[in-house]
Motif scaffolding. Structure first.
Motif, short mmCIF file in Angstrom:
data_model
loop_
_atom_site.label_atom_id
_atom_site.label_comp_id
_atom_site.label_asym_id
_atom_site.label_seq_id
_atom_site.Cartn_x
_atom_site.Cartn_y
_atom_site.Cartn_z
N ARG A 186 -30.58 19.06 -10.01
CA ARG A 186 -31.16 17.73 -10.27
C ARG A 186 -31.54 17.60 -11.73
N SER A 187 -32.13 18.64 -12.28
CA SER A 187 -32.56 18.59 -13.69
C SER A 187 -31.37 18.48 -14.62
N ILE A 188 -30.34 19.27 -14.30
CA ILE A 188 -29.14 19.22 -15.14
C ILE A 188 -28.46 17.86 -15.04
N GLY A 189 -28.27 17.37 -13.80
CA GLY A 189 -27.55 16.13 -13.59
C GLY A 189 -28.22 14.92 -14.19
N ALA A 190 -29.55 14.98 -14.35
CA ALA A 190 -30.28 13.84 -14.90
C ALA A 190 -30.11 13.71 -16.41
N VAL A 191 -29.72 14.79 -17.07
CA VAL A 191 -29.72 14.78 -18.53
C VAL A 191 -28.37 15.21 -19.13
N VAL A 192 -27.81 16.31 -18.62
CA VAL A 192 -26.63 16.92 -19.24
C VAL A 192 -25.35 16.19 -18.83
N ASP A 193 -24.38 16.09 -19.75
CA ASP A 193 -23.12 15.41 -19.42
C ASP A 193 -22.31 16.27 -18.45
#
Length: 534
Positions: free
Chosen positions: A365-372
């Motif tokens: 969730r953290s990655i998907g919210a910010v990282v391309d």
């Protein structure tokens, strides 16, 4: 039309009141009559009347004792005392059990009719007040809702607990005299006649009206359920909680004409544990059967206290927050502490698997919210589950596998609940078979030994044995007494005592009611020598 049971040991007076009083004009229908307190209690349990009109002095079980017993099984029922003893002591005791009216003998049918109309009006008002929504009043919502939903706090644990206690005291939930208090969370869900959830703010008031009669509490509406935080000493919770939740289900089912179910959490000793208790109370609702009337479900009756831990939601939320905004030292320190608890080896491997799934979901969730997407894919390839990608399987295959897994899980849970219920019922019946001679044997004493609630045990016995606890106990006592009367020369008084009856007259009454013959007559017919009737 309200239903009523009339109890009086004076048969002539009882029949006169029943036959000459215009019950229907007063809003009542007589559904039963009893000549002693024990018969009245049995009829209350079986017929569930709206009103019990009882003499205050009766054989075997006085009106006061009857009121006390009735409050255990039908707390929502109204009671009116009818007595020839104008004694203030009795009136004081009547007040203790929330008696709706206190009538003095002699009383004519016309006088009783007038009193019944007054009682009917009081009952109408009582049910209307429960059903009626009222203007918003001071509620500790600002404190209660974030407490139950688990809002974050920047304070360290000890300081956070003190702050919560301060807020609870300001809301009137706890007082200095009650410290250290214990807490329980209730989740009340109401459905209409079509099975649709219809819980609203009016029901918040109704639940509060009931719980506040017994224990300190505060309620709010969250997600179609009334959530109630109960605060009291451990003794008071043990004594009054089951009465309060029983009254909630009985009263609200009458008000809405549908179904009311209450989930009850385990007892906790700190306010910081209220979020977990909230999840337990809501989780208990999920176990409720879809058949019949609403009921009370205690999570302690349904799940083992030391069951495999499967909920790492809070840990996952902390991890997500640290990934987004914590320092490297904070993140590594958190993980060291979290995994340190598994280093001893005294854990179930499934717990680690479940924790890992939830922690990885938080990281994703953290990655998907910010990282391309490209960078996210590269990061996922370094995850502990990179070799277990589900994307290579078709949605149909995933659905098939997941459906099969979920159905197997549901079947396993259903089987375990059924088997556990059957075992508990067998244990309870075994205690009846071995302990019937103990006069103090009761549903409460057995449920305490089995570490489950009386409500749950009562439901299990009805479902698995097809009868009530009191009927099974009485049958065992009287069947044993009949055997002793025909096969031994023991005194009748001694047989009564061995079978759990301290009052020989009451024993004889119950015996004749069951077998249609008195113990003495059976003794003579059986041919055993009577070594003194006692």
């Amino acid at each position: 039309m309200y239903t009523v049971v009339v109890a009086d040991d004076e048969a002539e007076l009882r029949r006169s009141l029943i036959e000459r009083t215009p019950w229907e004009e007063c809003g009542f229908q007589v559904v039963g009559e009893a000549e002693n307190g024990m018969d009245a209690l049995e009829q209350v349990e079986r017929l569930a009347p709206d009103l019990l009109l009882t003499d205050i002095r009766m054989p075997f079980l006085s009106g006061i004792a009857l009121a006390r017993e009735v409050r255990e099984i039908r707390p929502a029922m109204h009671i009116a005392f009818l007595s020839g003893y104008d004694d203030f002591t009795y009136a004081q005791q009547a007040i203790e059990y929330n008696i709706i009216s206190y009538l003095l003998k002699p009383i004519s049918s016309q006088e009783l009719a007038r009193e019944l109309k007054t009682i009917c009006a009081k009952m109408d008002k009582h049910w209307a007040d429960l059903a009626q929504s009222r203007a918003e009043r001071l509620h500790p919502h600002d404190f209660l809702m974030p407490l139950l939903l688990g809002a974050d706090t920047a304070l360290p644990p000890e300081a956070a607990e003190k702050d919560l206690a301060r807020q609870a005291a300001e809301c009137g939930l706890i007082t200095d005299e009650e410290l250290p208090p214990h807490f329980v969370v209730l989740a009340t869900e109401i459905e209409d006649g079509l099975g649709r959830v219809c819980t609203d703010r009016a029901h918040v008031h109704a639940v509060e009206t009931i719980t506040e009669k017994y224990l300190r509490s505060a309620s709010c509406l969250i997600g179609g359920r009334v959530l109630t935080l109960v605060a009291a000493g451990a003794h008071d919770i043990g004594k009054y909680l089951h009465i309060a939740v029983s009254e909630i289900t009985q009263s609200l089912e009458r008000v809405v004409g549908g179904r009311c179910t209450v989930g009850v959490s385990r007892e906790i000793a700190s306010l910081s544990g209220c979020h977990a208790a909230y999840r337990e109370a809501v989780g208990a609702l999920h176990y409720t059967s879809e058949e019949g009337a609403g009921e009370t479900r205690y999570i302690a009756d349904l799940e083992h206290a030391r069951a495999i831990r499967s909920d790492f939601t809070e840990a996952a939320a902390q991890l997500e927050g640290l990934i987004k905004g914590g320092s490297t030292d904070q993140l590594t320190g958190f993980l060291d502490t979290l995994f340190g608890g598994f280093q001893t080896g005294a854990h179930d491997p499934l717990e680690i698997d479940l924790m890992m799934v939830q922690l990885l979901a938080a990281v994703c969730r953290s990655i998907g919210a910010v990282v391309d997407p490209d960078a996210a894919g590269a990061l996922w390839s370094a995850s502990p589950l990179s070799g277990l990608s589900f994307s290579c399987r078709s949605p149909g295959e995933l659905k098939e596998k997941m459906t099969d897994f979920c159905l197997r899980a549901k079947e396993a849970i259903t089987d375990q609940c059924r088997e556990s219920g059957e075992v508990l019922c067998e244990q309870a019946i075994g205690m009846i078979q071995s302990g019937y001679g103990d006069e103090s044997l009761s549903l409460g004493t057995i449920s305490e030994k089995l570490h489950i609630s009386p409500n749950y045990l009562s439901a299990l016995i009805r479902k698995n044995a097809g009868d009530t606890f009191i009927n099974l106990l009485t049958a065992k006592r009287l069947d044993t007494a009949r055997e002793l009367l025909t096969c031994t020369s023991l005194k009748v008084m001694e047989i009564a005592s061995r079978c759990g009856y301290s009052d020989q007259h009451y024993f004889s009454y119950c015996f004749k009611k069951r077998f249609g013959i008195s113990p003495i007559t059976l003794r003579r017919q059986g041919g055993a020598e009577e070594g003194g009737q006692g």
